[in-house]
Design an enzyme around this catalytic site. Sequence first.
Site, short mmCIF file in Angstrom:
data_model
loop_
_atom_site.label_atom_id
_atom_site.label_comp_id
_atom_site.label_asym_id
_atom_site.label_seq_id
_atom_site.Cartn_x
_atom_site.Cartn_y
_atom_site.Cartn_z
N LYS A 1 -11.49 -4.50 11.43
CA LYS A 1 -10.33 -4.09 12.22
C LYS A 1 -10.32 -4.79 13.59
CE LYS A 1 -8.09 -1.28 9.46
NZ LYS A 1 -6.77 -1.68 8.93
N ASP A 17 2.31 -1.83 -4.39
CA ASP A 17 0.89 -1.44 -4.35
C ASP A 17 0.19 -2.14 -5.51
OD1 ASP A 17 -1.64 0.18 -4.28
OD2 ASP A 17 -0.48 1.36 -2.85
N GLY A 71 -0.62 4.73 -1.01
CA GLY A 71 -1.76 5.25 -0.25
C GLY A 71 -1.39 6.43 0.64
N GLN A 72 -2.38 6.85 1.44
CA GLN A 72 -2.20 8.06 2.26
C GLN A 72 -1.03 7.89 3.23
OE1 GLN A 72 -5.13 8.97 5.26
NE2 GLN A 72 -4.66 11.16 5.25
N TYR A 101 -15.97 -1.95 8.21
CA TYR A 101 -14.56 -1.60 8.42
C TYR A 101 -14.16 -1.85 9.89
CZ TYR A 101 -10.47 1.56 8.59
OH TYR A 101 -9.24 2.11 8.76
N GLY A 136 0.82 -1.21 0.00
CA GLY A 136 0.00 0.00 0.00
C GLY A 136 0.85 1.26 0.00
N ASP A 144 -0.12 -7.56 -5.53
CA ASP A 144 -1.46 -7.69 -4.96
C ASP A 144 -1.37 -8.58 -3.73
OD1 ASP A 144 -4.08 -8.00 -4.31
OD2 ASP A 144 -4.73 -8.73 -6.28
#
Length: 315
Positions: free
Chosen positions: A147, A34, A11-12, A143, A8, A52
Amino acid sequence: MERILIIGAAGQIGSELTLELRKIYGNSNVFATDVKDAPADIKESGPFQLLDVMDDKHLIHFVIRNKITQIYHLAAVLSGNAEKLPTQAWHINMDSLMNILEVAKLVEDVRKVFWPSSIAVFGNSTPKTGTPQLTVMEPSTVYGISKLAGERWCEYYHKRYNIDIRSLRYPGLISYKTEPGGGTTDWAVEIYFEAVRKKSYNCFLSEDVSLPMMFMEDAINATIKLMETDKANLACHSSYNITGPSLTPRQVAVDIRRHIPGFDITYHPDFRQSIAESWPSSIDDSELRTSIIWKPRFDLQQITDSMIEEIRNKV
Ligand code: SER
């Protein structure tokens, strides 16, 4: 010598964490991956490859071939997007974590794993203010359920297989480099971009809903500190509470007007309002702060000053 895999990296969090880890461990030792293309600075400063995490065979080959010693698994479907496609989001968030945990179990070289949890693990029955590390957890979003289940699996793999997996329950993360996508706390990033671009913002939450937030620089520092801390200091093997300032849209709007006096905000709450209302308004992260000897540097004013300045440089 550490060899670090980032899942990732576009990502952010990944787009900033990758660069920080490269400064510490050397560009060629931090493998950015990513499912989508990454920003130029990620691709130019060190190895980048499309990978992936759902493809477990490709993942384990990559880890063995590159002699990976640490994995940061940052890929996830965030809270808002997950409500649109619940079963797909569950599949992506859970199976990707299980693939990482299995790799950590099977490949001896992998000594440490980082996986982010979230304030979304809490729900309507959780105490809303000063939410403690250990408390009632009945998340109402896909979500949040993924988590919380992930936290339980992390602790299970630690106890059963002695996997050194470390985790933080991030609050909303505020950053100017890469915008988040599909989260309930995204407003706290969008508001700054729209303020600079258009001097106005239409907020998808109501003005007074308070959520725990944190500036990205603080989140990155805490994450690296957690990963570098001696394992003996870490009593929590599920996920640590962590927080910066708690903020409402109205407070942020008022603070933005120090820089942009004519800034205008309107409020049209959508389905994310009830998600926000189910989450804590403030978090007690004292257990983390004593375990890794850390505290955040950025308050609301400092966040606003940095966001406005950096976004102005960009646009
Ligand atoms: N920022 C995330 C979200 O809003 C919470 O962890 O989905």
